[in-house]
Scaffold this motif. Structure first.
Motif, PDB file in Angstrom:
ATOM      1  N   PHE A   1      -2.377   9.377   1.685  1.00 21.26           N
ATOM      2  CA  PHE A   1      -3.158   8.219   1.232  1.00 21.26           C
ATOM      3  C   PHE A   1      -3.703   7.394   2.401  1.00 21.26           C
ATOM      4  O   PHE A   1      -4.269   6.329   2.198  1.00 21.26           O
ATOM      5  CB  PHE A   1      -2.316   7.315   0.326  1.00 21.26           C
TER       6      PHE A   1
ATOM      7  N   THR B   1       0.848  -1.197   0.000  1.00 22.04           N
ATOM      8  CA  THR B   1       0.000   0.000   0.000  1.00 22.04           C
ATOM      9  C   THR B   1       0.879   1.242   0.000  1.00 22.04           C
ATOM     10  O   THR B   1       2.040   1.198   0.412  1.00 22.04           O
ATOM     11  CB  THR B   1      -0.901   0.060   1.248  1.00 22.04           C
ATOM     12  N   ALA B   2       0.308   2.302  -0.489  1.00 23.85           N
ATOM     13  CA  ALA B   2       1.039   3.562  -0.501  1.00 23.85           C
ATOM     14  C   ALA B   2       1.111   4.097   0.929  1.00 23.85           C
ATOM     15  O   ALA B   2       0.103   4.210   1.607  1.00 23.85           O
ATOM     16  CB  ALA B   2       0.339   4.564  -1.406  1.00 23.85           C
ATOM     17  N   GLY B   3       2.298   4.395   1.361  1.00 24.01           N
ATOM     18  CA  GLY B   3       2.480   4.740   2.767  1.00 24.01           C
ATOM     19  C   GLY B   3       2.361   6.213   3.078  1.00 24.01           C
ATOM     20  O   GLY B   3       2.340   6.601   4.241  1.00 24.01           O
ATOM     21  N   GLN B   4       2.294   7.035   2.038  1.00 22.53           N
ATOM     22  CA  GLN B   4       2.250   8.479   2.284  1.00 22.53           C
ATOM     23  C   GLN B   4       1.042   8.835   3.154  1.00 22.53           C
ATOM     24  O   GLN B   4      -0.021   8.212   3.046  1.00 22.53           O
ATOM     25  CB  GLN B   4       2.187   9.253   0.961  1.00 22.53           C
TER      26      GLN B   4
END
Lengths: 214, 699
Positions: A74, A68-71
């Motif tokens: 998001f 998954t995108a960790g930013q």
């Protein structure tokens, strides 16, 4: 036809990798699936979705690992990712206190949304950077125990504890699945985890371990 | 036949009108009503039916029907298309399967194609599998169509998921499928979904009972408003300056746009997967190494923003509802679809914070106050401009290449034409050089001359010259023959080896040599004097010819020459004239042949060469004749050469005159010309021969 020759069954588990950016989620999964660390040597062009077939106690398990995108921006998308997943790997960087706090918030969210249906493992990555450690092992273990999650320390770079971590998670998911199946008896779960899939019939390893490396 | 057919084909204008008589045209699909009247009619019908059938359960029914009505009102436009379908299953509930079967077939134009595909892919598993498969598909589709009117989209989705699950169970447990391998079972399940959904697409995609369409419009509007968002805002490393990357971006966008054109959820999913793979490739190009979700998601968001796919929400909801859940939740397709959902969700909830920009700036962008002014954006524009420029340049290059090719070819053609012209000129001149001027009459006369010469041995080879020299007032009739003879001799004397004497050379010798030998001057003066002084009768008899211009005599030539069949007669005439010199007029026809030659030659002398000739000026006064003369003289020269050639032989051994050996160009003509007179003599025999030959052939 080939599904029940040795009494074992096939399982498909969906595992999401959650954690702040730059904690090493991708490295972890690549180390596990490809057994490589340096991105130059990795043949897979995408590390966001990987499959891993393992054999556990005679049960064939297919792990679908979703990165998954960790930013932070998001973060709100999390529910879409972890919807109907069987397990979650919550990764933090032992040199980064914030990433551990992030893990805590994830755990809270997951428990709130999915309850105990999801098996959690909290992973302190970058154990090779012991000297810069900011999150103590005791603190992390204590927390993990509190939320009924497993805890592991890994180093994707040195390939320490990665496989153990995934195996433990798989074992837990398997146990949960079997428990759930026993409870529901023949009722098919809402996510139909029972879908029978074919796993290449490689030589069955009796010992507990992975045999289906690509 | 025609009469019987015609009436059936004819439809009266009135038949096409609405049954209500409102003046609009009706439609068979609308039971002969126009669209408006049909809707009213159907509304009434429905009202009546719901009142009748739901009588016992009155309160619930009315509320439900009201709910239905409300829904219909909301999505009036759509309802129109769905009405016939709504009507049939509900009204024909009792009739059961056959009717529905037809319905399904009708509404699924791809059914045959799918069935063929099914047979080709799974036919090997036997008839039973196929039958069971189709049975399941039909029961599924019938069920859905039954429930279509009364269930919400999500309930229908549940029904569909249950059917998928039960078919999956059936695949694994039913004896029909016991021989089918698990791999194929999976595929069969997929195909089950596809087969059913392609047929049900029209009813289940963006159903009128939902507000999917509104969602589509809102997300579309949202994306349009966010068109200023670029890769930089998303912290995404897509470098649009690279051509490869740009092409891949376009591929990804195209794949995403293609999703809307697919019917089955799986096919839509496949489009998403293709798009995402392209995105992964883009990222590979931009950064190298494995692509993680941290990079993938922003890139996908960027692609979605740039693509702004049509009916995005409808498509996604359709897939979520009617794709087999287990498939959707696992595997690559599931992952990518989830990412797409994430991307769309992100776009819907996008704030200034999520783009790392100040709220004010974000609002300015959103309201359109500020347009993209960043260096990056302008670089993008410039890059696009450069891209177009490159394309145009390459196009221009190709065009200029083709242009130059055309130019070259034109030049080549020009050269070729010039060369051809030169070659023809050369050829003509060389031919002219090779074939000197021959006076036409000679040929016709020649046989006679030869015969005559043979028959008149007294005429010696040389004597004519002295003869001429001696006599000016020599008999013209007699004169002709010797003169020809003399000419021949002079020509031969000129040198037979000189095969290519010039035009004038050919002629001048004829005139010249005699003149040199004092004979000719007299002769020529004789002719020249013709117009002015009154010569003896015989000359006078010729003068008319001469006075009526040389051209006339020329024309005579032509007639004489072309009219070869007359040759015999001419010869006879000549012979007669020979015998009867008194008949001065008779030779006239051939007098041009004989006497004409020197006369005509005279204009040639000055025109062609600078041969100082005394006779030139007087003849030249006939200026307007010259073109004629020159033209015809050319012919003459040709003929003369032929004759000369023919003549050569007689001087040596006097063979038959008509045997040109060297002049292939005229050999045919030359050999033919004399032969024709012979043939003309016995045309009948020739014809007979021909007919005999043809009859032989036919036999």
């Amino acid at each position: 036809m080939a599904s029940a020759t040795n009494g074992g069954e096939s399982y498909n588990f969906k595992v999401v990798l959650l954690g702040e950016g730059c904690v090493g989620k991708t490295s972890l999964v690549l180390r596990y699936v490809e057994d490589k660390f340096n991105s130059k040597h990795i043949s897979t062009i995408q590390a966001s979705f990987l499959n891993k077939k393992i054999n556990l106690d005679g049960n064939r398990v297919n792990l679908a690992i979703w990165d998954t995108a960790g930013q932070e921006k998001f973060h709100a998308l999390g529910p879409i990712y972890y919807r109907s997943s069987n397990g979650a790997v919550l990764v933090y960087d032992i040199t980064d206190e914030d990433s551990f706090q992030k893990v805590k918030s994830w755990v809270k969210e997951l428990r709130k949304m999915l309850g105990v249906d999801i098996s959690l493992v909290i992973v302190g990555n970058k154990s090779d950077l012991e000297k810069d450690r900011h999150v103590t092992l005791e603190e992390a273990k204590e927390y993990a125990e509190k939320v009924k999650a497993l805890h592991f320390q890994t180093s994707a770079k040195l390939n320490e504890g990665v496989e153990d971590m995934f195996l433990a998670l798989t074992q837990k998911m398997l146990d949960d699945a079997k428990k759930k199946k026993a409870q529901e008896n023949l009722l098919i779960g809402q996510n139909s985890q029972r879908t029978v899939t074919v796993v290449d019939d490689e030589a069955e390893t009796t010992k507990r371990g992975c045999c289906g490396s690509n | 036949m025609y009469a019987t057919k015609q009436p059936s084909l004819r439809i009266k204008q009135a038949d096409l009108k609405c049954k209500n008589g409102c003046g609009y045209f009706g439609n068979a699909d609308w039971e002969g009503y126009c669209s408006k009247c049909y809707r009213n009619h159907m509304d009434k019908e429905r009202q009546r039916k719901s009142n009748q059938s739901q009588h016992g359960d009155h309160s619930k029914a009315t509320s439900f029907s009201k709910f239905e009505e409300k829904k219909r009102q909301q999505s009036d436009k759509k309802t129109k298309y769905f009405l016939p379908v709504f009507r049939k299953p509900s009204s024909l509930k009792e009739t059961g399967r056959p009717e529905k079967y037809i319905d399904i077939r009708q509404m699924n134009p791809d059914a045959d194609k799918l069935l063929a595909e099914f047979i080709s892919a799974y036919g090997e598993w036997g008839e039973a599998v196929r039958k069971d498969f189709l049975k399941c598909v039909h029961s599924f589709t019938s069920k859905i169509i039954h429930e279509l009117d009364f269930k919400s989209a999500d309930e229908l989705a549940d029904i569909a998921q249950n059917y998928y699950n039960s078919y999956n169970n059936r695949l694994n447990n039913n004896t029909v499928y016991q021989n089918v391998t698990p791999d194929v079972r999976d595929k069969l399940l997929d195909f089950f979904e596809r087969y059913s959904m392609v047929g049900l697409y029209t009813f289940l995609f963006c159903p009128p009972s939902t507000n999917d369409e509104d969602k589509d419009l809102s997300i579309q509007d949202r994306i349009r408003k966010l068109s200023w968002v670029n890769a930089h805002h998303l912290d995404c490393c897509i470098s649009e300056t690279s051509i490869e990357v740009r092409d891949l971006v376009y591929t990804a966008i195209n794949d995403l746009l293609g999703m809307d054109s697919m019917k089955a959820p799986q096919e839509k999913l496949a489009c998403v997967v293709r798009c995402c793979r392209s995105v992964v490739e883009v990222l590979q190009h931009c950064q190298g190494g494995p692509v993680s979700a941290d990079e993938f998601l922003p890139a996908l968001i960027f692609i979605v923003l740039k693509a702004n796919p049509a009916r995005l929400k409808s498509n996604m909801l359709y897939v979520t509802r009617f794709c087999y859940g287990a498939r959707l939740m696992q595997g690559e397709a599931g992952y990518y679809f989830t990412n797409l959902c994430c991307a769309v969700s992100f776009i819907e909830n996008l704030t200034a914070e999520s783009l790392n920009m100040a709220q004010q700036e974000f609002e300015a962008y959103m309201s359109g106050e500020v347009t993209c002014v960043s260096a990056w954006e302008s670089a993008l524009v410039a890059c696009e401009g450069m891209h177009q420029l490159c394309e145009h340049l390459s196009l221009l290059k190709g065009l200029s290449e083709r242009m130059s090719a055309v130019k070259d070819d034109t030049q080549k053609l020009k050269d070729d034409m010039r060369k051809l012209k030169e070659e023809i000129n050369d050829e003509v001149t060389s031919v002219l050089e090779r074939t000197p001027l021959v006076i036409k009459p000679r040929k016709t006369i020649f046989p006679l001359t030869m015969e005559f010469l043979k028959s008149l041995p007294p005429l010696p080879e040389k004597p004519p010259i002295p003869d001429k020299g001696k006599e000016v007032e020599i008999n013209q009739d007699v004169d002709t023959a010797p003169k020809f003879y003399q000419q021949n001799i002079t020509l031969t004397q000129m040198g037979l080896s000189d095969n290519k004497p010039k035009l004038q050379l050919d002629i001048t010798p004829c005139v010249n040599l005699p003149s040199a030998s004092v004979v000719k001057p007299s002769l020529s003066t004789d002719f020249l004097s013709v117009p002015s002084p009154a010569a003896d009768k015989s000359i006078e008899s010729i003068t008319p010819d001469d006075n009526s211009y040389l051209g006339l005599s020329k024309i005579n030539y032509d007639i004489d020459f072309s009219d070869i069949s007359a040759e015999n007669s001419i010869i006879e005439d000549l012979g007669e004239s020979r015998r009867s010199p008194t008949m001065s007029f008779t030779p006239d026809p051939f007098s041009p042949m004989g006497t004409g030659c020197p006369i005509m030659q005279s204009p040639l002398v000055p025109s062609a060469a600078e041969m100082p000739r005394v006779e030139v000026p007087p003849v030249r006064k006939n200026d307007f004749v010259l073109p004629f003369l020159e033209e015809i003289e050319k012919e003459d020269t040709k003929k003369e050469t032929l004759l000369d050639k023919v003549e050569e032989t007689p001087t040596i051994c006097l063979p038959p005159p008509i045997k040109p050996t060297e002049y292939t160009g005229f050999s045919k003509q030359g050999s033919r010309i004399p032969s024709i007179p012979c043939n003309t003599g016995d045309v009948s025999s020739l014809n007979l021969q021909q007919s005999a030959g043809s009859s032989k052939d036919t036999n």
